[in-house]
Write a protein that holds these residues in place. Sequence first.
Motif, PDB file in Angstrom:
ATOM      1  N   THR A  46       0.835  -1.207   0.000  1.00  0.00           N
ATOM      2  CA  THR A  46       0.000   0.000   0.000  1.00  0.00           C
ATOM      3  C   THR A  46       0.868   1.254   0.000  1.00  0.00           C
ATOM      4  O   THR A  46       0.595   2.215  -0.732  1.00  0.00           O
ATOM      5  N   ILE A  47       1.925   1.263   0.794  1.00  0.00           N
ATOM      6  CA  ILE A  47       2.854   2.400   0.824  1.00  0.00           C
ATOM      7  C   ILE A  47       3.470   2.620  -0.553  1.00  0.00           C
ATOM      8  O   ILE A  47       3.551   3.745  -1.047  1.00  0.00           O
ATOM      9  N   SER A  48       3.894   1.528  -1.183  1.00  0.00           N
ATOM     10  CA  SER A  48       4.522   1.614  -2.501  1.00  0.00           C
ATOM     11  C   SER A  48       3.545   2.090  -3.569  1.00  0.00           C
ATOM     12  O   SER A  48       3.868   2.929  -4.407  1.00  0.00           O
ATOM     13  N   THR A  49       2.329   1.543  -3.525  1.00  0.00           N
ATOM     14  CA  THR A  49       1.319   1.932  -4.514  1.00  0.00           C
ATOM     15  C   THR A  49       0.939   3.399  -4.369  1.00  0.00           C
ATOM     16  O   THR A  49       0.791   4.120  -5.374  1.00  0.00           O
ATOM     17  N   GLN A  50       0.793   3.868  -3.137  1.00  0.00           N
ATOM     18  CA  GLN A  50       0.462   5.270  -2.913  1.00  0.00           C
ATOM     19  C   GLN A  50       1.538   6.187  -3.470  1.00  0.00           C
ATOM     20  O   GLN A  50       1.240   7.235  -4.052  1.00  0.00           O
ATOM     21  N   TYR A  51       2.793   5.790  -3.295  1.00  0.00           N
ATOM     22  CA  TYR A  51       3.897   6.601  -3.817  1.00  0.00           C
ATOM     23  C   TYR A  51       3.827   6.689  -5.338  1.00  0.00           C
ATOM     24  O   TYR A  51       3.959   7.781  -5.911  1.00  0.00           O
TER      25      TYR A  51
END
Length: 204
Positions: A156-161
């Motif tokens: 989720t952190i990676s996708t948001q970035y």
Amino acid sequence: MTPLRTALLSARPYPTYRQFLTTLLKDKGRTTGDNQSELYLKIADLNEARMDRLDRKNRLTEEFRSGLTSLKKSYTLLVLTEGWCGDAAQIVPVLNWVAEASPRVQLVCALRDENIGLIDQYLTDGGRSIPKVLFLETATENVLAAWGPRPLIAQTISTQYRREPEPKEDYETHQLELHKWYARDKTISTQKELMEVFDWLESD
């Protein structure tokens, strides 16, 4: 020859894989793959320290360890990885903990960029994200399940970035924040999700 069989033939056991990365970086000043940029080499060097730290202290939970001792089937974990991948540095050592805890689990590591035909069968949101772990039935080499490239929260952190509009924080800053999450999590999310895969496979 199938992409899976090709990957298995080129795959290295974890200790051999670690030594390969270290020799490549320390003796030749290189990482795996074609991208030998200053950023990739810097990340590869950081990854060495990350993997060293995880290799020194096996933190497999008692719950996971207990579950592994009761496995009825035998599995080969084939992980597609690269030396420059920060997520792989946080996850592949945990896979090694799993293999060390059970004679029914073996771990082998293959390079993604040498196995494009295989990773393209297991894309994440259309991308060749790694590490990608394939759970194989050892006897038949059939793929039973796939996991990766990272635990759900980290994903989720990676996708948001990736979806942030420009201008956004630089990639190195994003990576630092992601690895802070890994440090706080202490591999618990990775272990939990891997255990869920094993539980599902064993219930079949």
